[in-house]
Scaffold this motif. Structure first.
Motif, PDB file in Angstrom:
ATOM      1  N   ALA A 130       0.835  -1.211   0.000  1.00 40.45           N
ATOM      2  CA  ALA A 130       0.000   0.000   0.000  1.00 40.45           C
ATOM      3  C   ALA A 130       0.863   1.251   0.000  1.00 40.45           C
ATOM      4  O   ALA A 130       0.588   2.234  -0.684  1.00 40.45           O
ATOM      5  CB  ALA A 130      -0.932   0.007   1.216  1.00 40.45           C
ATOM      6  N   ALA A 136       1.050   4.338  -2.785  1.00 43.13           N
ATOM      7  CA  ALA A 136       0.777   5.719  -2.396  1.00 43.13           C
ATOM      8  C   ALA A 136       1.958   6.622  -2.721  1.00 43.13           C
ATOM      9  O   ALA A 136       1.804   7.746  -3.196  1.00 43.13           O
ATOM     10  CB  ALA A 136       0.444   5.796  -0.902  1.00 43.13           C
ATOM     11  N   HIS A 194      -3.987  14.914  -4.673  1.00 43.73           N
ATOM     12  CA  HIS A 194      -3.593  13.968  -3.631  1.00 43.73           C
ATOM     13  C   HIS A 194      -4.123  14.469  -2.301  1.00 43.73           C
ATOM     14  O   HIS A 194      -3.842  15.591  -1.883  1.00 43.73           O
ATOM     15  CB  HIS A 194      -2.077  13.790  -3.604  1.00 43.73           C
ATOM     16  N   ASP A 233      -3.451  10.524   1.293  1.00 43.64           N
ATOM     17  CA  ASP A 233      -2.428  10.121   0.328  1.00 43.64           C
ATOM     18  C   ASP A 233      -1.045  10.562   0.796  1.00 43.64           C
ATOM     19  O   ASP A 233      -0.074   9.801   0.742  1.00 43.64           O
ATOM     20  CB  ASP A 233      -2.706  10.749  -1.039  1.00 43.64           C
ATOM     21  N   SER A 284       0.142   8.660   4.117  1.00 44.14           N
ATOM     22  CA  SER A 284       0.601   7.289   3.886  1.00 44.14           C
ATOM     23  C   SER A 284       1.884   7.258   3.069  1.00 44.14           C
ATOM     24  O   SER A 284       2.779   6.439   3.321  1.00 44.14           O
ATOM     25  CB  SER A 284      -0.492   6.466   3.192  1.00 44.14           C
ATOM     26  N   THR A 321      -8.911   5.537  -0.372  1.00 40.41           N
ATOM     27  CA  THR A 321      -7.697   5.799  -1.136  1.00 40.41           C
ATOM     28  C   THR A 321      -8.076   6.063  -2.589  1.00 40.41           C
ATOM     29  O   THR A 321      -9.237   5.958  -2.987  1.00 40.41           O
ATOM     30  CB  THR A 321      -6.754   4.590  -1.061  1.00 40.41           C
ATOM     31  N   GLN A 322      -7.068   6.378  -3.411  1.00 38.52           N
ATOM     32  CA  GLN A 322      -7.318   6.649  -4.831  1.00 38.52           C
ATOM     33  C   GLN A 322      -7.973   5.462  -5.533  1.00 38.52           C
ATOM     34  O   GLN A 322      -8.747   5.643  -6.475  1.00 38.52           O
ATOM     35  CB  GLN A 322      -5.988   6.977  -5.538  1.00 38.52           C
ATOM     36  N   ARG A 367      -9.962   1.823  -1.780  1.00 40.42           N
ATOM     37  CA  ARG A 367      -9.786   1.016  -0.580  1.00 40.42           C
ATOM     38  C   ARG A 367     -10.053   1.898   0.624  1.00 40.42           C
ATOM     39  O   ARG A 367      -9.605   3.051   0.663  1.00 40.42           O
ATOM     40  CB  ARG A 367      -8.362   0.474  -0.521  1.00 40.42           C
ATOM     41  N   ILE A 414      -9.579   3.696   4.045  1.00 38.36           N
ATOM     42  CA  ILE A 414      -8.339   4.015   4.746  1.00 38.36           C
ATOM     43  C   ILE A 414      -8.208   3.242   6.055  1.00 38.36           C
ATOM     44  O   ILE A 414      -7.089   2.956   6.495  1.00 38.36           O
ATOM     45  CB  ILE A 414      -8.213   5.523   4.997  1.00 38.36           C
ATOM     46  N   ALA A 454      -6.679   0.060   5.031  1.00 38.23           N
ATOM     47  CA  ALA A 454      -5.275   0.271   4.663  1.00 38.23           C
ATOM     48  C   ALA A 454      -4.405   0.484   5.893  1.00 38.23           C
ATOM     49  O   ALA A 454      -3.311  -0.092   6.010  1.00 38.23           O
ATOM     50  CB  ALA A 454      -5.165   1.468   3.721  1.00 38.23           C
TER      51      ALA A 454
END
Length: 425
Positions: A13, A17, A43, A47, A50, A72-73, A76, A78, A81
Motif C-alpha cells: 500500500a 501511495a 492527492h 495520500d 501514507s 484511497t485513490q 480502498r 483508509i 489500509a
C-alpha cells in the motif's frame, strides 16, 4: 526474514501511495467539465500521510473519525489500509451521523460495535459532544484522534460540526488531533449566504460561519481552533493538518481526478453537493426536498404545485441554472408514495451558479405561487439559515435581492476572518 500478511500488505500500500505522490504535478491539467470530468490528480491528506510512512502518527495509538468517504485513490477504505500497515497503530474508529460504514439514514447512526472487517472497536459520536464525547476518547485509549471525512461545503452538513465537537472533546480528554484534507467539492472560491447567529446554534450550525463557507476541512479546523475551540474548551487543541496537493480554490470535484463516494445516503453525486447549500433550506418547509428520489435536493415539490412554480423561477433569470417542471413520487420521507409536482434544477454553468441565491429565490417563488406553502412547525428553517431573518422577510413579501442584502454586513465580517485561515490559492 518472512513477512506477515499484514506487514506485506502495508508495504504494498505504501509503495502505491508513494508512487502516486511522486506523480503529482507531472504535467499540465487535462481539460475537464468542471462539475463532472476527469482532470489533474489531486492527492488528499491521507495520500500524503501514507506516502510519508505515517511518520506524523509514529509512536501513537490512533483513533480515526471517518465514514465511507475515507478512501484511497483506488477506493480502498483508509481504515482497512491503516489496519494492514504495521507502521501505524490504529486502535479505534469513531463513526459520525450515518455511521462509519454509512448504513444509517439522516438523523441516525450505527451505534457501538466491532468492525467485522478489522475487528476494531467502532464508537458512535453522533449527537455526542463535550464531556460525553471526551469520555469516549478516553475510554478508547487512543493518544491521537485523526479526522478524514469528505465535506460538501454547507454549514448545515453535520460532519464539520462533528469535526468541531471532536476538537473540543480532544482538548477535554488531552488528545492530539490530526485533520486530513479533502477537496471542497463545490470550490473554495468564496463564502456566501447568511452567517449563523449564535442564538440559533444547533448541530446544523455550532458557530457563526456562512451558509456556504468556501473552505476545506483543514481550513475549517484551523478557523475553529483559532476562533471557537478556546471559547468552548478553555484552550486550543493540539492540532496538526495534512494538506492536499494539486487542489486549487476554483476546482469543482470533477476536476480533481478523485472518486466520488456519497458522504451520506442523500448525497449521491457531486451534482447534489452543487445545489445542496441552497435547496437544503426546503427541509425547513412542508415541501419535499427530493429525499426518496434519485435526485435529492435537485427535485423539489409538493402536492398541489404545478407548472407555475417552474415558470416563476425561470422569470428570475438566475445565473447558471434552468428550472424544469417536474412530477415525482418519493419512495420515503415527505409525500411518500404520492405523485407530486414541482421543479428540477438543471445547473448548466457551475461557474456562475449561486446555490444560496437560488435556494432563497425558490423559497420566495414557492410561497407566491402555492397557497399551501408552510414552514415546518418547529421553525427549523431558522436553524438552517442561522436566524429568523430569512423566514420573517419571506413572510413579509420581500424579494430575493432584499433578503440577500440583509446578511451582507455579517458576511463581509466572516469573509475577513475566513481569509486568515485559507491555505490554497
Amino acid at each position: 526474514m518472512a513477512l506477515s500478511r499484514r506487514v506485506l500488505l502495508g508495504r504494498l500500500a505504501a509503495t502505491g501511495a508513494a508512487g502516486a505522490a511522486l506523480a503529482t504535478g507531472a504535467g499540465p491539467a487535462r481539460a475537464a467539465d468542471p462539475a463532472h470530468g476527469g482532470g489533474r490528480r489531486v492527492h488528499t491528506g491521507f495520500d500524503r500521510l501514507s506516502a510519508d510512512g505515517y511518520r506524523l502518527l509514529d509512536g501513537h495509538k490512533v483513533g480515526i473519525v471517518t465514514n465511507p468517504t475515507g478512501v484511497t485513490q483506488d477506493l480502498r477504505h483508509i481504515v482497512d489500509a491503516m489496519h494492514a500497515d504495521a507502521r501505524v497503530r490504529l486502535t479505534a474508529v469513531f463513526g459520525p451521523e450515518h455511521g462509519f460504514r454509512g448504513t444509517a439514514q439522516a438523523g441516525g447512526s450505527e451505534g457501538r460495535y466491532d468492525d467485522p472487517a478489522t475487528g476494531l472497536p467502532v464508537y458512535d459520536t453522533y449527537n455526542k459532544s463535550g464531556k460525553d464525547l471526551a469520555g469516549i476518547f478516553t475510554a478508547s485509549g487512543v493518544d491521537t484522534v485523526v479526522f478524514d471525512i469528505q465535506d460538501v461545503g454547507a454549514r448545515f452538513y453535520t460532519y464539520i460540526w462533528t469535526l468541531y465537537d471532536c476538537m473540543v472533546a480532544a482538548v477535554l480528554a488531552g488528545k492530539r488531533f490530526v485533520v486530513l484534507d479533502r477537496p471542497n467539492p463545490v470550490t473554495g472560491r468564496s463564502a456566501t449566504g447568511p452567517v449563523l447567529d449564535k442564538a440559533y446554534a444547533s448541530f446544523v450550525g455550532r458557530e457563526p460561519i456562512a451558509q456556504a463557507h468556501g473552505m476545506t476541512v483543514t481550513e475549517l479546523a484551523l478557523l475553529f481552533n483559532g476562533e471557537f475551540v478556546p471559547q468552548a474548551a478553555g484552550r486550543p487543541v493540539e492540532l496538526e493538518t495534512v494538506r492536499m496537493t494539486g487542489w486549487r480554490r476554483g476546482d469543482f470535484f470533477g476536476t480533481t481526478g478523485l472518486p466520488w463516494v456519497p458522504p451520506s445516503p442523500n448525497m449521491p453525486t457531486p451534482d447534489t453537493a452543487l445545489v445542496y447549500s441552497g435547496t437544503c433550506l426546503f427541509e425547513g418547509t412542508n415541501l419535499s426536498e427530493g429525499r426518496g428520489t434519485t435526485r435529492p435536493f435537485e427535485l423539489l415539490g409538493a402536492d398541489g404545485i404545478d407548472r407555475r412554480w417552474a415558470a416563476a423561477a425561470t422569470e428570475l433569470d438566475l445565473p447558471g441554472v434552468h428550472f424544469r417542471e417536474a412530477y415525482f413520487a418519493p419512495t420515503f420521507s415527505k409525500f411518500q408514495g404520492k405523485t407530486i409536482g414541482g421543479v428540477q434544477l438543471h445547473v448548466h454553468d457551475p461557474g456562475t451558479f449561486d446555490p444560496v441565491r437560488t435556494g432563497i429565490a425558490l423559497l420566495v417563488t414557492a410561497k407566491r405561487v402555492w397557497s399551501g406553502f408552510a414552514w415546518r412547525p418547529d421553525n427549523g428553517i431558522d436553524r438552517l439559515t442561522g436566524s429568523a431573518t430569512v423566514r420573517k422577510m419571506i413572510d413579509a413579501g420581500a424579494g430575493p435581492d432584499e433578503i440577500i442584502a440583509a446578511w451582507q454586513e455579517k458576511l463581509t465580517g466572516f469573509r475577513a476572518v475566513r481569509r486568515r485561515y485559507l491555505r490554497y490559492r
